[in-house]
Design a protein around this motif. Structure first.
Motif, PDB file in Angstrom:
ATOM      1  N   THR A  73       0.845  -1.191   0.000  1.00 16.22           N
ATOM      2  CA  THR A  73       0.000   0.000   0.000  1.00 16.22           C
ATOM      3  C   THR A  73       0.881   1.242   0.000  1.00 16.22           C
ATOM      4  O   THR A  73       2.022   1.213   0.453  1.00 16.22           O
ATOM      5  CB  THR A  73      -0.937   0.026   1.232  1.00 16.22           C
ATOM      6  N   THR A  74       0.322   2.329  -0.534  1.00 16.76           N
ATOM      7  CA  THR A  74       1.007   3.614  -0.573  1.00 16.76           C
ATOM      8  C   THR A  74      -0.050   4.708  -0.715  1.00 16.76           C
ATOM      9  O   THR A  74      -1.076   4.494  -1.369  1.00 16.76           O
ATOM     10  CB  THR A  74       2.003   3.690  -1.748  1.00 16.76           C
ATOM     11  N   ARG A  79      -4.377   2.176  -6.292  1.00 16.33           N
ATOM     12  CA  ARG A  79      -4.176   0.745  -6.507  1.00 16.33           C
ATOM     13  C   ARG A  79      -2.699   0.415  -6.662  1.00 16.33           C
ATOM     14  O   ARG A  79      -2.026   0.936  -7.543  1.00 16.33           O
ATOM     15  CB  ARG A  79      -4.932   0.285  -7.751  1.00 16.33           C
ATOM     16  N   ALA A  80      -2.213  -0.453  -5.789  1.00  9.08           N
ATOM     17  CA  ALA A  80      -0.863  -1.003  -5.887  1.00  9.08           C
ATOM     18  C   ALA A  80      -1.029  -2.517  -5.937  1.00  9.08           C
ATOM     19  O   ALA A  80      -1.515  -3.121  -4.987  1.00  9.08           O
ATOM     20  CB  ALA A  80      -0.023  -0.587  -4.686  1.00  9.08           C
ATOM     21  N   MET A  81      -0.681  -3.113  -7.079  1.00  9.86           N
ATOM     22  CA  MET A  81      -0.936  -4.536  -7.292  1.00  9.86           C
ATOM     23  C   MET A  81       0.348  -5.282  -7.622  1.00  9.86           C
ATOM     24  O   MET A  81       1.170  -4.779  -8.399  1.00  9.86           O
ATOM     25  CB  MET A  81      -1.920  -4.713  -8.446  1.00  9.86           C
ATOM     26  N   PHE A 134       5.850   3.554   1.424  1.00  4.65           N
ATOM     27  CA  PHE A 134       5.156   2.315   1.091  1.00  4.65           C
ATOM     28  C   PHE A 134       5.056   1.471   2.353  1.00  4.65           C
ATOM     29  O   PHE A 134       5.910   1.553   3.236  1.00  4.65           O
ATOM     30  CB  PHE A 134       5.942   1.498   0.049  1.00  4.65           C
ATOM     31  N   VAL A 135       4.018   0.635   2.419  1.00  7.26           N
ATOM     32  CA  VAL A 135       3.903  -0.363   3.477  1.00  7.26           C
ATOM     33  C   VAL A 135       3.757  -1.707   2.787  1.00  7.26           C
ATOM     34  O   VAL A 135       2.846  -1.906   1.980  1.00  7.26           O
ATOM     35  CB  VAL A 135       2.698  -0.100   4.409  1.00  7.26           C
ATOM     36  N   LEU A 136       4.679  -2.627   3.098  1.00  7.30           N
ATOM     37  CA  LEU A 136       4.624  -3.984   2.564  1.00  7.30           C
ATOM     38  C   LEU A 136       4.031  -4.865   3.645  1.00  7.30           C
ATOM     39  O   LEU A 136       4.484  -4.840   4.801  1.00  7.30           O
ATOM     40  CB  LEU A 136       6.015  -4.476   2.156  1.00  7.30           C
ATOM     41  N   ARG A 143       3.764  -5.797   8.981  1.00  5.26           N
ATOM     42  CA  ARG A 143       3.939  -4.626   8.120  1.00  5.26           C
ATOM     43  C   ARG A 143       5.366  -4.097   8.199  1.00  5.26           C
ATOM     44  O   ARG A 143       5.906  -3.940   9.283  1.00  5.26           O
ATOM     45  CB  ARG A 143       2.987  -3.518   8.538  1.00  5.26           C
ATOM     46  N   VAL A 144       5.920  -3.804   7.028  1.00  3.71           N
ATOM     47  CA  VAL A 144       7.248  -3.199   6.963  1.00  3.71           C
ATOM     48  C   VAL A 144       7.111  -1.900   6.179  1.00  3.71           C
ATOM     49  O   VAL A 144       6.663  -1.901   5.028  1.00  3.71           O
ATOM     50  CB  VAL A 144       8.275  -4.135   6.280  1.00  3.71           C
ATOM     51  N   ARG A 145       7.473  -0.787   6.804  1.00  2.00           N
ATOM     52  CA  ARG A 145       7.394   0.532   6.161  1.00  2.00           C
ATOM     53  C   ARG A 145       8.735   0.869   5.529  1.00  2.00           C
ATOM     54  O   ARG A 145       9.774   0.687   6.166  1.00  2.00           O
ATOM     55  CB  ARG A 145       7.023   1.594   7.184  1.00  2.00           C
TER      56      ARG A 145
END
Length: 168
Positions: A73-74, A79-81, A134-136, A143-145
């Motif tokens: 997400t960002t 939309r981040a796909m 970004f958050v992965l 969650r990793v920022r």
């Protein structure tokens, strides 16, 4: 009563041996460790068209268990796909995927030729050198920022490492 006393040592000895075995297994590191994913080389490409651009990350799992990237997400776009390049009969196309596996003690390097994060629509007003949050989201690592650096495709900056965001 005497038959009960004779039967009692066997389960006690079995439990003690099992406990000793489990402690030895854990102390030697054979029991493994949880997944622990670190993100480096976070970069987002300056868009060449308004429809979409891509972001890339290197993911290193230093833990003893596999992990899985579930989504990204960002605030940059709606939309981040996750997308993977597929080649059939010599023609390449992109296919959306629901997740990406990172093996224990392994590295997953995102690239335009393999796996990337497609951003739609492409962010506006992005300049080279801008840092984008970004958050992965991982199944095991949570969650990793990270802050991705905006780069022009193919430049030396495209290969630059970027640090985690403060507070992660």
């Amino acid at each position: 009563m005497s038959s009960l006393l004779r039967a009692a040592p066997a389960p006690v000895v079995a439990c003690a041996l099992t406990l000793v075995g489990l402690v030895a297994w854990t102390v030697t590191g054979a029991a493994g460790s949880p997944a622990d994913v670190h993100v480096t080389r976070a970069r987002v490409l300056l868009p060449s068209n308004p429809d979409a651009t891509a972001a890339f990350f290197d993911l290193r799992n230093t833990g003893g268990a596999d992990d899985e990237l579930l989504c990204v997400t960002t605030p940059l776009t709606d939309r981040a796909m996750l997308s993977r390049r597929v080649v059939r009969r010599g023609a390449g196309s992109m296919r959306m995927v629901s997740s990406a596996r990172i093996a224990a003690h392994g590295t997953l390097r995102m690239s335009a030729e393999e796996l990337d994060v497609m951003l739609r629509p492409a962010p506006r007003r992005l300049r080279a050198g801008d840092r984008v949050p970004f958050v992965l989201h991982f199944r095991e690592s949570g969650r990793v920022r990270v802050a991705a650096v905006a780069v022009r495709p193919g430049t030396a900056a495209d290969r630059a490492a970027s640090p985690r965001m403060p507070g992660t």
